[in-house]
Design a protein around this motif. Structure first.
Motif, mmCIF file in Angstrom:
data_model
loop_
_atom_site.group_PDB
_atom_site.id
_atom_site.type_symbol
_atom_site.label_atom_id
_atom_site.label_comp_id
_atom_site.label_asym_id
_atom_site.label_seq_id
_atom_site.Cartn_x
_atom_site.Cartn_y
_atom_site.Cartn_z
ATOM 1 N N TYR A 151 0.824 -1.184 0.000
ATOM 2 C CA TYR A 151 0.000 0.000 0.000
ATOM 3 C C TYR A 151 0.864 1.241 0.000
ATOM 4 N N ASP A 152 0.448 2.234 -0.755
ATOM 5 C CA ASP A 152 1.163 3.503 -0.834
ATOM 6 C C ASP A 152 0.772 4.359 0.360
ATOM 7 N N VAL A 153 1.751 4.725 1.194
ATOM 8 C CA VAL A 153 1.465 5.539 2.368
ATOM 9 C C VAL A 153 1.992 6.957 2.211
ATOM 10 N N GLY A 154 2.426 7.315 1.002
ATOM 11 C CA GLY A 154 2.835 8.684 0.741
ATOM 12 C C GLY A 154 4.090 9.109 1.461
ATOM 13 N N VAL A 155 5.037 8.181 1.691
ATOM 14 C CA VAL A 155 6.216 8.531 2.462
ATOM 15 C C VAL A 155 7.128 9.499 1.734
ATOM 16 N N GLY A 203 -2.919 5.044 13.943
ATOM 17 C CA GLY A 203 -2.435 5.643 12.716
ATOM 18 C C GLY A 203 -2.691 7.130 12.704
ATOM 19 N N VAL A 204 -1.859 7.858 11.995
ATOM 20 C CA VAL A 204 -2.037 9.297 11.788
ATOM 21 C C VAL A 204 -2.051 9.527 10.286
ATOM 22 N N ARG A 205 -3.101 10.154 9.812
ATOM 23 C CA ARG A 205 -3.263 10.359 8.365
ATOM 24 C C ARG A 205 -3.482 11.841 8.084
ATOM 25 N N LEU A 206 -2.647 12.394 7.194
ATOM 26 C CA LEU A 206 -2.751 13.789 6.781
ATOM 27 C C LEU A 206 -3.327 13.839 5.375
ATOM 28 N N PHE A 207 -4.293 14.697 5.176
ATOM 29 C CA PHE A 207 -4.948 14.846 3.879
ATOM 30 C C PHE A 207 -4.408 16.103 3.209
ATOM 31 N N GLY A 208 -3.584 15.907 2.171
ATOM 32 C CA GLY A 208 -2.905 17.026 1.538
ATOM 33 C C GLY A 208 -3.826 18.037 0.890
ATOM 34 N N GLY A 209 -4.908 17.578 0.290
ATOM 35 C CA GLY A 209 -5.800 18.497 -0.398
ATOM 36 C C GLY A 209 -6.536 19.443 0.520
ATOM 37 N N LYS A 210 -6.560 19.123 1.823
ATOM 38 C CA LYS A 210 -7.302 19.948 2.776
ATOM 39 C C LYS A 210 -6.394 20.842 3.606
ATOM 40 N N LEU A 211 -5.169 20.444 3.801
ATOM 41 C CA LEU A 211 -4.220 21.284 4.523
ATOM 42 C C LEU A 211 -3.715 22.393 3.608
ATOM 43 N N LYS A 212 -3.562 23.597 4.152
ATOM 44 C CA LYS A 212 -3.126 24.744 3.366
ATOM 45 C C LYS A 212 -1.877 25.376 3.981
ATOM 46 N N LYS A 213 -1.052 25.955 3.110
ATOM 47 C CA LYS A 213 0.079 26.735 3.578
ATOM 48 C C LYS A 213 -0.400 28.129 3.972
ATOM 49 N N SER A 214 0.502 28.894 4.571
ATOM 50 C CA SER A 214 0.128 30.242 5.019
ATOM 51 C C SER A 214 -0.245 31.153 3.853
ATOM 52 N N ASN A 215 0.299 30.862 2.661
ATOM 53 C CA ASN A 215 -0.022 31.680 1.489
ATOM 54 C C ASN A 215 -1.273 31.214 0.760
ATOM 55 N N ALA A 254 -0.629 10.265 -4.224
ATOM 56 C CA ALA A 254 -1.941 10.001 -3.624
ATOM 57 C C ALA A 254 -2.432 11.173 -2.787
ATOM 58 N N ASP A 255 -1.569 12.181 -2.568
ATOM 59 C CA ASP A 255 -1.903 13.405 -1.846
ATOM 60 C C ASP A 255 -2.364 13.130 -0.419
ATOM 61 N N TYR A 256 -1.656 12.276 0.266
ATOM 62 C CA TYR A 256 -1.863 12.071 1.694
ATOM 63 C C TYR A 256 -0.580 11.491 2.273
ATOM 64 N N TYR A 257 -0.483 11.563 3.614
ATOM 65 C CA TYR A 257 0.659 10.965 4.311
ATOM 66 C C TYR A 257 0.133 10.229 5.533
ATOM 67 N N GLN A 258 0.704 9.067 5.799
ATOM 68 C CA GLN A 258 0.204 8.252 6.903
ATOM 69 C C GLN A 258 1.347 7.468 7.538
ATOM 70 N N TRP A 259 1.269 7.312 8.861
ATOM 71 C CA TRP A 259 2.188 6.407 9.542
ATOM 72 C C TRP A 259 1.472 5.821 10.759
ATOM 73 N N LYS A 260 2.058 4.754 11.309
ATOM 74 C CA LYS A 260 1.449 4.064 12.439
ATOM 75 C C LYS A 260 2.476 3.853 13.544
ATOM 76 N N PHE A 261 1.959 3.707 14.768
ATOM 77 C CA PHE A 261 2.797 3.408 15.924
ATOM 78 C C PHE A 261 1.983 2.588 16.912
#
Length: 334
Positions: free
Chosen positions: A135-139, A250-262, A271-278
């Protein structure tokens, strides 16, 4: 040069076949054509087609490596038995030259294609996962991507139940897309639709993670704090896990929804997301922080007060006791 050309097209074929297989698997459409019920009867392989292609490429390159070795041995034998024959020597040199060119082509083809495959599997930036990952986890977002670091680390185990989750970005983010406010002051609530902390069955990355990250019963609510809008600290409202057995999160970040300051969208790979597990343990970390060193060193000596008198103007007398001798140039009379 035939084997070198063959190697290039074999590896190149794997490059174009792999993304097609990946696109088919991530399309969200059922593609088993009802074969699940027949798998046990006809012994259908469960190996990912991408892994199969990569193994095939490795086998082909190993075979070509054997051919290269045979050519080098043959060229050496031809040279040693040439007995000074210029024709045989030139033929041996040509074999060595072609073998060297073929080796360069094989290694270059494999290196380039392997890099591209990793980029396609793991997102941008060449991060990627190794062939065989299901699976692609966007690393690719980590490393030379926008994410600088995070805690806990990927796959970390024995994490205390009262842990905080920390993510550091390389660029300033719009805090409203993280905590819903202009300032994440530790009382603001995490926007779980943009960054999701969720419980999961195990540490293996799976396609079910995308659904688990959106299930309200599995999502962990947390407060967010950030001083610079680059490093965000997430404090879960409750202790993670339980005291009876370890639990994966797991922690999953959704790239399309997060915005930079600009206002630009955060890019987290193909896949425009990042995920990892612990894995969270059954214990709480109640050990207070310990100071290992300080600088400057403490001065425990008593301070001494020095009373200085008023400054005085210096005065002195210069006495000349002897007339100095002056230089007189000598004269010469002829």
């Amino acid at each position: 040069m035939f084997f070198a050309t063959a190697a290039f097209f074999i590896v190149l074929g794997g490059l174009f076949s792999t993304p097609m297989a990946q696109a088919q698997e991530t399309s969200g459409l059922a593609n088993n054509a009802g074969l699940d019920n027949l798998a046990g009867q006809v012994y259908l392989p469960e190996t990912d087609i991408r892994v199969f292609i990569f193994r095939l490429i490795n086998i082909a390159l190993s075979f070509l490596g054997i051919i290269l070795l045979g050519l080098i041995i043959y060229g050496g034998w031809l040279w040693m038995t040439s007995e000074g024959d210029p024709g045989k020597i030139e033929k041996a040199k040509a074999i060595f030259k072609n073998a060297a060119i073929g080796l360069v082509i094989i290694l270059s083809s494999f290196g380039i294609v392997n890099f591209i495959l990793k980029a396609l599997w793991g997102g941008e930036g060449g991060g990627g996962t190794r062939p065989g990952t299901a699976y692609d986890v966007g690393v690719g977002a980590l490393g030379d991507g926008i994410i600088e670091s995070h805690y806990p680390a990927r796959g970390q185990i024995d994490v205390p139940r009262n842990t905080m989750i920390i993510i550091t970005f390389k660029e300033v983010l719009d805090p409203k897309t993280v905590c819903g406010a202009a300032n994440c002051d530790g009382k603001t609530v995490l926007k779980t639709e943009n960054i999701s902390i969720f419980s999961t069955a195990n540490g293996a990355e799976s396609r079910e993670d995308a659904d688990d990250a959106k299930v309200a019963a599995k999502i962990i609510s947390a407060k967010v704090e950030s001083k610079d809008n680059k490093t965000f600290v997430f404090r879960p409202d409750k202790f993670l896990g339980n005291q009876n057995q370890e639990q994966w999160y797991g922690v999953r970040l959704f790239g399309g929804k997060l915005k930079k300051s600009n206002g630009d969208a955060v890019k987290l790979g193909v896949a425009d997301y990042y995920q990892w597990k612990f894995q969270v343990s059954t214990r709480l970390d109640l050990t207070p922080p310990q100071v290992s060193s300080i600088f400057p060193q403490p001065d425990n000596e008593a301070d001494v007060k020095i009373i200085a008198g008023n400054a005085k103007q210096a005065s002195w007398t210069i006495t000349v006791i002897k007339t100095p001798n002056y230089f007189t140039p000598s004269t010469l009379t002829v």
